[in-house]
Design an enzyme around this catalytic site. Structure first.
Site, short mmCIF file in Angstrom:
data_model
loop_
_atom_site.label_atom_id
_atom_site.label_comp_id
_atom_site.label_asym_id
_atom_site.label_seq_id
_atom_site.Cartn_x
_atom_site.Cartn_y
_atom_site.Cartn_z
CG HIS A 178 -1.21 0.21 2.98
ND1 HIS A 178 -2.38 -0.52 2.99
CD2 HIS A 178 -1.23 0.99 4.09
CE1 HIS A 178 -3.08 -0.19 4.06
NE2 HIS A 178 -2.41 0.72 4.75
CB CYS A 220 -1.48 -5.33 -1.20
SG CYS A 220 -2.65 -5.27 0.17
#
Length: 496
Positions: A178, A220
């Protein structure tokens, strides 16, 4: 004497042939012969480390890191294990591959195939044989940086393995996890911030301990890690799963096509990651360049649909993309006859994909859906889903309220959501960013993997000149109680 003359003639002929074919490589006063001739004359021992490298002097090194833990993040460790198998088949030795992974997936109680990890619906086990260099609480930012820099004395725990590279060596770094604007997640605290990573890369370059370095980054807003921060001239080429403003995507998830085997309740891979690895798995990497792979991966990851895809980006010394993949990854001898030919390498993109930040919810929901009615498993899955949703709501509302308290009801959202022009770093003062994040977490709880999405808001607050004291006052008003349990910053620690 006749043999000597013949030998000299042959040597001159090969050199002249190389020049006429346009394949010479002049380094100082030395004429490097074409690859076929140099293969004949070179000591088959290759480099000091013994890597079989026909086209470049030096050793290949790799650092592979999965920055998450928890079964719902299965795909990140699956990505890293797959990358290890690819490099191993390419000829890299374990002594030159450094693996960071929490290692809580293969034998997790939710894993339907104990001791096995797969990275695609019909894939083979990618876990077997993977070195456990740094696992559990050893997967830290400090250890990651020390490994890159070759600083053994700074390593805490683990195998102690570092990138002990020299000036002729080539380094490949692959990170999967992430992220958020300017930040990458880790299974431990603190998280990894963009300014710190780029300073480490600059320091590695200043030490003169590599010839070229390639960085593949799955997260991301991963473009924000290098945008405006990674200069040219370091002999570093980086590609990212997304630009600085968008999410990256999980793939092979429950409910999408192709989906994982029915017993799996989690995404098996990430869209950008499986794209570059599935391409590399099936080709002779002497025949494919970094740029060719970038173009193919970009097409597959965009997915021809902005709703389920992202924009793969490239940064740093783009000229390095003319290098063949073999220079960094080696190549599987079984693929010698599989030459790269334009768009022949990637299977069709999935019709759907899952936003990285929602993959945990997909796992909890699929687990709940499949569990027997009234069973402890169903009750637990429901509890996990509701807790995750409550935490998201708390963070979203708290950040919005802080913005309104600092800038007013109308201007608050405008400041928090502002995006700087392309080419600019996220924030002017990275110390300020980390300070304000820590201040917010003190009053409002840990950001966690989901909360990293708000990092741009904190950066904009810094860019607006807000002080630590102002942030503390607004955060204390927005969050009258510090969250308890798994989301407590007192329990987890701080991301900055």
């Amino acid at each position: 004497m006749t043999r000597l003359a013949t030998g000299i003639f042959l040597l001159c002929f090969l050199a002249i042939s190389g020049i006429s074919a346009g394949k010479r490589d002049l380094v100082g006063d030395v004429l490097r012969l074409p690859s076929q001739a140099s293969r004949f004359f070179r000591n088959r021992g290759g480099s000091a480390q013994g890597n079989d490298d026909d086209d470049a002097v030096g050793t290949r090194w790799a650092v592979l890191i999965a920055g998450s833990n928890g079964y719902w993040n299965y795909r990140h460790q699956a990505d890293i294990c797959h990358a290890y198998q690819l490099l191993k088949k390419g000829g890299l030795k374990d002594e030159n591959i450094i693996v960071f992974m929490y290692d809580d997936i293969a034998y997790n109680e939710d894993n339907p195939r104990r001791g096995v990890i797969i990275n695609s619906p019909h894939g083979s086990d990618v876990y077997k044989g993977v070195p456990k260099d740094y696992t559990g609480e050893e997967v830290t930012v400090d250890n990651f940086f020390a490994a890159i820099l070759g600083n053994k004395t700074a390593i805490k725990g683990g195998s102690g393995k570092v990138v002990d590279s020299g000036p002729n060596d080539h380094i490949f770094i692959y990170y999967s996890d992430h992220g958020g604007p300017g930040v990458l997640g880790m299974p431990t605290y603190p998280y990894l911030y963009a300014d710190d990573l780029n300073e480490v890369l600059k320091k590695k370059h200043a030490a003169g301990t590599y010839k070229s370095l390639v960085f593949y980054l799955e997260a991301c807003e991963s473009g924000s890690i290098f945008e405006g921060l990674l200069p040219e001239g370091l002999n570093i080429y980086a590609t990212t799963a997304s630009n600085a403003e968008e999410s990256s995507w999980g793939t092979y998830c429950p409910g999408e096509y192709p989906s994982p085997p029915p017993e799996y309740e989690t995404c098996l891979g990430d869209l950008y990651s499986v794209a570059w690895m599935e391409d590399s798995d099936v080709h002779n990497l002497r025949t494919e360049t970094l740029h060719q792979q970038y173009e193919l991966v970009k097409g597959r990851t965009a997915n021809d649909n902005s709703d389920f895809g992202s924009h793969v980006m490239q940064y740093g010394d783009i000229g390095l993309s003319k290098d063949d993949l073999f220079r960094y990854m080696g190549t599987n001898p079984a693929n010698d006859n599989f030459t790269f030919v334009g768009e022949n390498s990637l299977r069709p993109a999935p019709k759907r994909a899952v936003n990285q930040r929602d993959a945990d919810l997909v796992h909890f929901w699929d687990k709940y859906r499949k569990a027997p009615e009234g069973s402890p498993r169903k009750i637990q899955a429901r509890k996990e889903f509701l807790e995750a949703m409550a935490h998201r709501t708390h963070l979203d509302n708290s950040v919005k309220l802080v913005g309104k308290l600092l800038f007013g009801i109308e201007k608050g959202p405008e400041v928090l959501n502002a995006i700087r022009p392309a080419g600019n770093p996220l924030v002017d003062d990275w110390v300020c960013l980390k300070t304000l994040v820590r201040t917010f977490e003190t009053h409002c709880g840990a950001l966690s993997q989901y909360g990293m999405k708000h990092m741009r808001s904190f950066a904009n607050i810094c860019n607006a000149g807000i002080t630590k004291e102002q942030m503390a006052e607004s955060s204390s008003q927005a969050c009258t109680e510090v969250p308890s349990g798994r989301w407590s910053s007192l329990q987890q620690g701080f991301s900055a």
